[in-house]
Design an enzyme around this catalytic site. Structure first.
Site, short mmCIF file in Angstrom:
data_model
loop_
_atom_site.label_atom_id
_atom_site.label_comp_id
_atom_site.label_asym_id
_atom_site.label_seq_id
_atom_site.Cartn_x
_atom_site.Cartn_y
_atom_site.Cartn_z
CB CYS A 1 -0.96 0.00 1.20
SG CYS A 1 -0.15 -0.24 2.80
CE LYS B 1 6.09 -6.32 2.78
NZ LYS B 1 4.80 -6.36 3.52
CG HIS C 1 -0.99 4.09 5.18
ND1 HIS C 1 -1.64 3.84 6.37
CD2 HIS C 1 -0.50 2.88 4.75
CE1 HIS C 1 -1.56 2.54 6.64
NE2 HIS C 1 -0.90 1.94 5.67
#
Length: 344
Positions: free
Chosen positions: A128, A212, A241
């Site tokens: 994400c 990531k 976020h």
């Protein structure tokens, strides 16, 4: 399309159901799969009640065109061959295959054509935080190639699941009542606190989440030269976020050109009027589709540097919506799925 959702009872599975409906995705039939715990549950979709099937080695995906999988990396690895053996395209939301060389990792606003080259019929849905960042920085990269990115994330409790959201709410209540807050889903109390720790630490003292962002960004943007350094922080926000991003381009850029590129970019909403106190915030972005970008300015420490602030709903664009957008692009551009869609 004949569609399946694996992990239908989870937070992302439920969001997939909502997004498929919101996007008016063309569905001929919909099948839901889950674990023993969720098998037998019934969910309503477009007026039809659908029972969750038990995912097992005997599950038959023959006739399913697209399967959205969001049941964790171990489940994806275990059942990938079963899901794809009859030609089903598997769009996987886990970390299982993201860095495999024969699995494309796709953000439709950035690299949609990668989804056509899928030897295993698996397409990875990125992390994400990575999705959100590459959507925001890709328009800038088109103006001048990006050499370096530093990013600090401010990640909502929902990134750790629905139970983590409830824990945060519960902690605020417990503290208000003078009780000791319950700590289970996070390493420490999250209410009235920040935790600079998302996912597990690796040998280099970066967390998996931070690595990531490094690895996935380079793969999605087709660049081994982009250097990415991330610090991921859990914050006491329920959903959406936020990211503070510092980037360095090969050539200096004019801020007005950067803003113009972002304003025209797909999947981006420019919200940058600091004089009017207008900038993206999680409270306003929750439930929204785009990535919102603001606080755009020259980096005072680097003549080729740009600083910006990006906010996105990580369950929506950071997971379910991105997966559905991959499928939407495929049924418009992949010859096989395009023909099937026309027939139906």
């Amino acid at each position: 399309m004949n569609v399946a959702i694996v992990g239908a009872s989870g937070a992302v599975g439920q969001e997939l159901l909502r997004v498929l409906d919101e996007q008016n995705f063309p569905i001929n039939s919909l099948r839901l799969f889950g674990s023993e715990r969720s098998a037998g549950s019934i969910y309503e979709f477009r007026g039809n009640k659908i029972k969750v099937e038990l995912l097992s080695e005997n599950s038959d995906f023959n006739g399913v065109d697209i399967a959205f999988t969001s049941a964790g990396a171990s489940t994806s690895k275990k059942f990938a061959d079963i899901i794809t053996r009859h030609g089903t395209v598997m769009i996987d939301n886990s970390s299982a295959f993201r860095m495999d060389t024969d699995v494309p990792l796709v953000v439709p606003e950035v690299n949609p054509k990668d989804s056509l080259d899928r030897p295993r019929n698996i397409i990875g849905n990125p992390n994400c935080t990575t999705i959100q960042m590459v959507v925001a920085i890709n328009p800038i990269n088109k103006l001048s190639p990006i050499k370096r990115v530093h990013v600090a994330t401010y990640q909502a409790a929902s990134g750790a699941g629905a139970a983590a959201m409830q824990e945060l709410i519960g902690q605020f209540k417990e503290i208000a009542e003078g009780k000791e807050p319950t700590v289970d889903k996070f390493a420490y109390q999250l209410a009235f606190n920040l935790i600079p720790h998302v996912d597990v630490f690796t040998d280099n003292d970066y967390t998996k989440e931070e690595m990531k962002m490094y690895n996935e960004t380079r793969k999605i943007m087709h660049s081994d030269s982009i250097q990415v350094s991330a610090t991921c922080v859990r914050v006491p926000v329920l959903r959406a976020h936020s990211e503070a991003i510092w980037l360095e381009t090969e050539s200096p850029l004019n801020i007005s050109d950067v803003k113009d590129a972002l304003e025209k970019a797909p999947g981006v909403v420019l919200n940058d009027k600091p004089a009017n106190k207008e900038y993206p915030m999680p409270l306003d972005v929750t439930g929204k589709d785009p990535v919102y970008v603001g606080r755009i300015r020259k980096d005072l420490s680097n003549s080729n540097g740009i600083t910006l602030w990006a906010v996105g709903d990580q369950i929506k664009k950071g997971a379910a919506l991105n997966a559905v957008q991959i499928a939407q692009w495929l049924i418009q551009n992949d010859p096989t799925l395009k023909d099937k869609n026309k027939i139906k």
